[in-house]
Scaffold this active site. Structure first.
Site, PDB file in Angstrom:
ATOM      1  N   PRO A 193       0.873  -1.055   0.064  1.00  0.00           N
ATOM      2  CA  PRO A 193       0.065   0.165  -0.075  1.00  0.00           C
ATOM      3  C   PRO A 193       0.582   1.189  -0.080  1.00  0.00           C
ATOM      4  CG  PRO A 193      -0.003  -1.293   2.073  1.00  0.00           C
ATOM      5  CD  PRO A 193       0.568  -2.096   0.978  1.00  0.00           C
ATOM      6  N   ASN A 194       0.181   2.190  -0.815  1.00  0.00           N
ATOM      7  CA  ASN A 194       0.889   3.573  -0.935  1.00  0.00           C
ATOM      8  C   ASN A 194       2.273   3.527  -1.691  1.00  0.00           C
ATOM      9  OD1 ASN A 194      -1.209   4.988   0.740  1.00  0.00           O
ATOM     10  ND2 ASN A 194      -0.330   3.832   2.472  1.00  0.00           N
ATOM     11  N   ARG A 238       4.951  11.001  -2.551  1.00  0.00           N
ATOM     12  CA  ARG A 238       4.682  10.867  -1.143  1.00  0.00           C
ATOM     13  C   ARG A 238       5.757  11.275  -0.257  1.00  0.00           C
ATOM     14  NH1 ARG A 238       4.946   4.879   1.191  1.00  0.00           N
ATOM     15  NH2 ARG A 238       3.949   5.105   3.264  1.00  0.00           N
ATOM     16  N   TYR A 271      10.700   8.961   1.205  1.00  0.00           N
ATOM     17  CA  TYR A 271      11.027   7.931   0.129  1.00  0.00           C
ATOM     18  C   TYR A 271      11.538   8.061  -1.203  1.00  0.00           C
ATOM     19  CZ  TYR A 271       7.557   5.753   3.505  1.00  0.00           C
ATOM     20  OH  TYR A 271       6.784   5.318   4.834  1.00  0.00           O
ATOM     21  N   ASN A 331       8.182  -5.251  -0.704  1.00  0.00           N
ATOM     22  CA  ASN A 331       7.893  -4.363   0.118  1.00  0.00           C
ATOM     23  C   ASN A 331       6.691  -4.428   0.312  1.00  0.00           C
ATOM     24  OD1 ASN A 331       7.749  -2.229   1.507  1.00  0.00           O
ATOM     25  ND2 ASN A 331       8.926  -0.737   0.152  1.00  0.00           N
ATOM     26  N   ALA A 333       2.915  -0.694   4.900  1.00  0.00           N
ATOM     27  CA  ALA A 333       2.547  -0.717   6.123  1.00  0.00           C
ATOM     28  C   ALA A 333       2.062  -2.258   6.673  1.00  0.00           C
ATOM     29  CB  ALA A 333       1.351   0.283   6.371  1.00  0.00           C
ATOM     30  N   HIS A 387       4.019  -4.374   9.263  1.00  0.00           N
ATOM     31  CA  HIS A 387       4.008  -4.083  10.771  1.00  0.00           C
ATOM     32  C   HIS A 387       2.698  -4.905  11.037  1.00  0.00           C
ATOM     33  CE1 HIS A 387       7.029  -1.652   9.279  1.00  0.00           C
ATOM     34  NE2 HIS A 387       6.327  -0.653   8.768  1.00  0.00           N
ATOM     35  N   ASP A 396       1.852 -15.676   6.707  1.00  0.00           N
ATOM     36  CA  ASP A 396       1.363 -17.009   6.015  1.00  0.00           C
ATOM     37  C   ASP A 396       1.725 -17.450   4.480  1.00  0.00           C
ATOM     38  OD1 ASP A 396       0.844 -17.404   8.686  1.00  0.00           O
ATOM     39  OD2 ASP A 396      -1.390 -17.294   8.760  1.00  0.00           O
ATOM     40  N   GLU A 421      12.977  -9.188   1.844  1.00  0.00           N
ATOM     41  CA  GLU A 421      12.132  -8.064   2.109  1.00  0.00           C
ATOM     42  C   GLU A 421      12.857  -6.539   1.982  1.00  0.00           C
ATOM     43  OE1 GLU A 421      11.337  -8.484   5.992  1.00  0.00           O
ATOM     44  OE2 GLU A 421      10.001  -6.710   6.284  1.00  0.00           O
ATOM     45  N   HIS A 451      12.705  -2.430   2.472  1.00  0.00           N
ATOM     46  CA  HIS A 451      12.145  -1.098   2.798  1.00  0.00           C
ATOM     47  C   HIS A 451      12.823  -0.020   2.409  1.00  0.00           C
ATOM     48  CE1 HIS A 451       9.406  -3.333   5.579  1.00  0.00           C
ATOM     49  NE2 HIS A 451      10.405  -4.199   5.863  1.00  0.00           N
ATOM     50  N   ILE A 452      12.357   0.925   1.947  1.00  0.00           N
ATOM     51  CA  ILE A 452      13.117   2.049   1.139  1.00  0.00           C
ATOM     52  C   ILE A 452      13.741   2.914   2.366  1.00  0.00           C
ATOM     53  CG2 ILE A 452      12.586   4.239  -0.159  1.00  0.00           C
ATOM     54  CD1 ILE A 452      10.312   2.758  -1.478  1.00  0.00           C
ATOM     55  N   SER A 453      12.735   3.117   3.361  1.00  0.00           N
ATOM     56  CA  SER A 453      13.524   3.830   4.557  1.00  0.00           C
ATOM     57  C   SER A 453      13.953   3.003   5.625  1.00  0.00           C
ATOM     58  CB  SER A 453      12.389   4.626   5.297  1.00  0.00           C
ATOM     59  OG  SER A 453      11.199   3.597   5.766  1.00  0.00           O
ATOM     60  N   ARG A 478      12.708   4.844  12.494  1.00  0.00           N
ATOM     61  CA  ARG A 478      11.615   5.573  12.533  1.00  0.00           C
ATOM     62  C   ARG A 478      10.539   5.298  13.758  1.00  0.00           C
ATOM     63  NH1 ARG A 478       8.910   5.130   6.877  1.00  0.00           N
ATOM     64  NH2 ARG A 478       7.663   6.820   7.647  1.00  0.00           N
ATOM     65  N   ARG A 497       6.848   0.778  13.343  1.00  0.00           N
ATOM     66  CA  ARG A 497       7.523   0.334  12.189  1.00  0.00           C
ATOM     67  C   ARG A 497       8.781  -0.419  12.466  1.00  0.00           C
ATOM     68  NH1 ARG A 497       5.142   3.639   8.255  1.00  0.00           N
ATOM     69  NH2 ARG A 497       4.805   5.667   9.111  1.00  0.00           N
TER      70      ARG A 497
HETATM   71  C1  DHK Z   1       7.006   1.773   3.399  1.00  0.00           C
HETATM   72  C2  DHK Z   1       5.777   2.099   3.904  1.00  0.00           C
HETATM   73  O1  DHK Z   1       4.526   2.657   3.314  1.00  0.00           O
HETATM   74  C3  DHK Z   1       5.657   2.271   5.312  1.00  0.00           C
HETATM   75  O2  DHK Z   1       4.448   1.812   5.883  1.00  0.00           O
HETATM   76  C4  DHK Z   1       6.858   1.144   5.982  1.00  0.00           C
HETATM   77  C5  DHK Z   1       8.151   1.192   3.929  1.00  0.00           C
HETATM   78  C6  DHK Z   1       8.091   1.678   5.584  1.00  0.00           C
HETATM   79  C7  DHK Z   1       9.236   1.420   3.326  1.00  0.00           C
HETATM   80  O3  DHK Z   1      10.536   2.294   3.917  1.00  0.00           O
HETATM   81  O4  DHK Z   1       9.523   1.305   2.339  1.00  0.00           O
HETATM   82  O5  DHK Z   1       6.768   1.836   7.425  1.00  0.00           O
END
Ligand code: DHK
Length: 146
Positions: free
Chosen positions: A11-12, A19, A24, A75, A78, A81, A88, A99, A101-103, A108, A112
């Site tokens: 998501p997102n 964003r 990011y 990735n 959210a 978490h 599963d 896995e 994560h960009i950040s 943070r 997270r």
């Molecule tokens: C991306 C998200 O959308 C967040 O909800 C995660 C992750 C971190 C990222 O760093 O790519 O907490």
């Protein structure tokens, strides 16, 4: 190798580049996917990239990967978490899972810091910006060769 490496974004992440660019970055998801396609060609592997804002859709793609994909780079956004369902589904997949994560999620908010997916992942990359996807692809190609 005939089966592609599945690259899933949760998501997102469709809003990458727009964003919170201070967190990011300014690259869009289309930029990231194009860079992955270029690197895949260099590495002699195939990638199939998908993004969804919906947990069930991500679970469906992971289930389909059981027969259609050699490995998964994910990735989960959210859902990292929160989602036991994605964990599963990944546990039912037999190939390697990386896995991304960009950040740096550990730098943070406390909520997270824990990722359900990390207990399944063969490797985790966090805080390398969008370059993390390329590093993961490189590693995945190596894992699939060995
Ligand atoms: C991306 C998200 O959308 C967040 O909800 C995660 C992750 C971190 C990222 O760093 O790519 O907490």
């Amino acid at each position: 190798m005939t089966q592609p490496i599945l690259v899933l974004n949760g998501p997102n992440l469709n809003l990458l580049g727009l964003r919170q660019p201070e967190i990011y970055g300014r690259e869009t998801l289309a930029d990231v996917e194009a860079a992955l396609a270029c690197l895949a060609a260099e590495l002699g592997v195939a990638v199939a990239c998908h993004q969804s804002n919906h947990e069930g859709q991500l679970v469906d793609w992971i289930q389909e990967a059981r027969k259609d994909a050699a490995g998964i780079i994910i990735n989960p956004g959210a859902y990292s978490h929160t989602s036991v369902a994605i964990l599963d589904a990944l546990n039912a997949f037999e190939g390697p899972v990386l896995e991304v994560h960009i950040s740096n999620i550990h730098k943070r908010e406390a909520f997270r810091h824990h990722s359900f997916v990390s207990s399944r992942a063969d490797g985790v990359i966090a805080g390398f910006g969008t370059e993390g996807y390329l590093l993961a692809l490189q590693r995945m190609a190596g894992l699939l060769r060995s």
